[in-house]
Design an enzyme around this catalytic site. Structure first.
Site, short mmCIF file in Angstrom:
data_model
loop_
_atom_site.label_atom_id
_atom_site.label_comp_id
_atom_site.label_asym_id
_atom_site.label_seq_id
_atom_site.Cartn_x
_atom_site.Cartn_y
_atom_site.Cartn_z
N HIS A 1 -5.76 -15.23 -44.58
CA HIS A 1 -6.54 -14.67 -43.56
C HIS A 1 -7.45 -15.19 -42.82
CE1 HIS A 1 -5.58 -11.46 -46.51
NE2 HIS A 1 -4.88 -11.69 -45.53
N HIS B 1 8.17 -9.88 -54.20
CA HIS B 1 7.41 -9.29 -55.21
C HIS B 1 7.41 -9.76 -56.20
CE1 HIS B 1 6.00 -7.43 -50.74
NE2 HIS B 1 4.72 -8.58 -51.92
#
Ligand code: ZN
Length: 687
Positions: free
Chosen positions: A21, A164
């Site tokens: 990020h 995931h």
């Protein structure tokens, strides 16, 4: 209109911020600053994507409401942007966009209505109601096709997500569909006629082959009974919009599409279309789904979609909590300057490709390129202007009657040589920057640092200063160096705003490099006679061993609970073996010195011959066995610690009048010269 709009993705509010990020935000911030510097009215968006079943689940797990969960995560993002100088208060983003804002609901609803009335290029309804049955990953917030999941080991168990590793949900329900399959030709035409639409090239090719492989219609709603946390479908509140439909639309609602509130403050027509920065993992959503939605709604497509790579660890492995090789924002914040982090991110990752990130690499870059590079060039130049020119910018011109004298010293009397070099470098720098080739741009800027460093070393200002007749020659060398520093401050401002501003001030200049368009720089605009500011080191050298020992031994408060890892370090193992009296120590006369010159000695590959200013009548001549680890020209101007009362000795026929103090580590006894991070006069005694 001269405007520019740049966006990062809005980050999914189910986990706390991490290096990925921070990186995209740094890139967006750098681009925005560069545009503003060139007089372009710029809008920079970042924010959070706060809807979907995944947020609902995270909230449930944490005992919060979905809104509380989003607020919690957003507070961490806001903390990060503030600490790393990326928020509005620090000249960073213009909006931290949140998809839970009421104006966003209005805008998304407007987009939905438009698309639901539209016909596809093949003449069908763009949105239709159907039935969907499939395997859905909550974490990805998308349905998975057969090649996108792991088949179960035991029959009857659900398949698991390849990304995931969590079980998928079987979903069968009424759903609205977006007729993506009708947009293949339209998309291919855009991708083929606009080669810059998706960058880099190899990502564009991936997108093209994905579209050529055939597009399936996209389920764009879930029943409210399955997913309630999201934007309701207009005129059919039993349905909640698919989270990606809602999230992607943020890029236009933030600037006013479909809502008065933002339209008044920003203006959709003024800023759209945007340059979207995305990670390669979410390229398909941005380069296939998003343009199709926009085509359906009759809205202009983005300016470009630029996919960057991922950060790997120094060994090229993926970063993960289980491997313990993640880069923690808290650690970065504690030990590194914002500018060093920004520089490293942009210098180290060839934009588009994966890069490698490690604390040691970051320290090495900060020391070699910043402390010893740009920082040293700045402090040695300004220190000499303070000492030799009474702290005033000297004249950049050599008078006619001194030209011959100057020529004799080897100084280039034609100022257009240096000026031409730096102008060319500036042009290349700007061009690379516009192509988002930040690494190349920075390499170009550092060619200027090296060139000016060499000019100083060759001209030996400390020798010129001894000859009153060479006052103008000395002045010209220092003027050129100072003028180069002014150019570098302007060029490097978008990457390192703080350091550029600091060097700008030390040069005695008004305003800020943020306000100077690098393409408008003119050689010679630095005013002669202007008083320089206080000379301070801008990039203090980082003590690698000390910092690494702190990083590896001090537990960081982790983002997710896990046991702190404690490593024994070399520094911990150092013990005191026997004691001395204070008088014993007083026998050693340690003094601060400054390296005036350093050169290699022929046929002695370990030794450097140095002249050190100890504040005495004459500089000392010293020999030091550091030639394998230090480039001589990089040492010039450095403050060092000298054992001043060591009995002179001869090495290779040359007298050494003292000793340079250095740490020694590792098996080969690698020397690291002791130095100061604060300014200290030559000759000062250490006690
Ligand atoms: Zn998944």
């Amino acid at each position: 209109m001269n405007t520019f709009y740049v966006t990062t993705p809005i980050y999914y509010a189910n986990s706390l911020p991490h290096l990925g990020h921070l990186y995209t935000m740094i890139v967006g911030d750098t681009i925005a600053r560069a545009k503003r510097q060139r007089g372009v009215e710029t809008y920079f968006l970042t924010g959070t994507d706060e809807h979907g079943i995944n947020i609902e689940r995270a909230a449930q797990k944490a005992g919060r409401t979905p809104q509380e969960q989003s607020d919690y995560v957003v507070s961490y993002f806001k903390k990060m942007t503030s600490e790393f100088g990326l928020d509005t208060a620090h000249g960073g983003y213009d909006i931290f966009m949140r998809t839970t804002e009421p104006f966003h609901y209005k805008g998304v609803s407007e987009l939905w209505r438009r698309i639901s009335k539209a016909k596809t290029p093949k003449g069908n309804d763009a949105i239709y109601k159907g039935h969907y049955e499939g395997w859905f990953c909550a974490a990805c917030a998308e349905y998975k096709t057969e090649d996108e999941y792991q088949k179960p080991k035991n029959e009857g168990d659900p398949p698991t997500c390849l990304i995931h590793d969590t079980p998928l949900d079987r979903v069968s329900e009424e759903s609205y569909f977006f007729r993506l399959s009708d947009y293949d030709e339209a998309l291919l035409s855009v991708l083929e006629t606009r080669p810059d639409f998706v960058r880099p090239d190899y990502r564009r090719n991936e997108v093209i082959s994905f579209v050529r492989g055939g597009l399936q219609d996209l389920s764009v709603s879930r029943l409210k009974t399955s997913v309630s946390w999201g934007v309701p479908v207009p005129d059919d509140p039993a349905h909640t919009m698919y989270v990606w439909f809602d999230a992607l639309t943020n890029y236009i609602t933030a600037i006013g599409f479909g809502n008065e509130e933002r339209q008044k403050v920003v203006g959709f027509e003024k800023f759209w279309p945007a340059l979207h920065l995305v990670g390669k993992d979410i390229l398909r959503f941005h380069a296939v789904y998003w343009p199709s939605f926009l085509l359906a709604a009759g809205i202009e497509l983005p300016r470009a979609i630029v996919a960057h790579g991922m950060w790997l660890d120094p060994n090229g492995r993926k970063m993960s909590k289980t491997l313990g090789n993640t880069i923690e924002l808290d650690v970065l914040q504690k030990h590194f300057s914002i500018d060093a982090i920004r520089y490293f991110c942009l210098r180290e990752m060839v934009f588009g490709q994966d890069g490698r990130f490690g604390y040691e690499g970051l320290i090495d870059r900060a020391n070699s390129d910043l402390a010893s590079g740009w920082g040293n060039l700045s402090s040695r130049t300004l220190t000499m202007i303070a000492r030799y020119c009474d702290s005033r910018i000297p004249s950049g011109l050599i008078p006619e009657d001194k030209l011959l004298l100057a020529k004799r010293t080897g100084v280039d009397t034609d100022e257009t040589t240096v000026a031409g070099f730096i102008e060319h470098a500036r042009d290349q720098f700007v061009q690379h920057f516009d192509n988002l080739a930040f690494s190349k741009a920075l390499e170009t800027a550092w060619s200027v640092v090296a060139r000016v460093d060499k000019m100083i070393t060759d001209a030996k200002p400390w020798d010129l200063a001894k000859d009153e007749n060479q006052k103008q020659t000395l002045g010209v060398v220092l003027y050129r160096a100072a003028e180069s520093l002014r150019w570098l401050s302007v060029m490097l401002y978008p990457v390192m705003p703080e350091a550029s501003g600091a060097i700008w001030k030390q040069l005695g200049l008004d305003g800020s490099p943020a306000q100077i368009d690098p393409t408008q720089l003119k050689w010679g605009d630095l005013k002669q006679g202007a008083q320089i500011g206080d000379v301070q080191p801008v990039f203090p050298r980082m003590d690698k061993a000390k910092i690494m020992s702190e990083i590896t031994s001090a537990p960081v408060v982790p983002a997710e609970p896990s046991a702190p890892v404690v490593h024994a370090t070399q520094a911990d193992a150092v013990g005191v073996t026997s004691f001395i009296e204070i008088d014993d120590f007083a026998k050693v006369d340690l003094r601060v010195g400054q390296v005036l010159s350093a050169e290699r000695i022929p046929k002695a590959d370990k030794l450097l011959l140095m002249k050190i200013d100890l504040g005495e009548e004459q500089p000392r001549q010293l020999l030091a066995g550091i030639a394998q680890y230090y480039e001589p020209e990089k040492l010039i101007g450095r403050k060092v610690v000298i054992v001043a009362n060591l009995k002179p000795r001869k090495l290779r026929g040359l007298e050494s009048q003292g000793m340079v103090v250095a740490a020694s580590y590792g098996e080969e006894g690698r020397p690291v010269i002791a130095t100061f991070t604060e300014d200290v006069p030559n000759g000062a005694r250490l006690k």
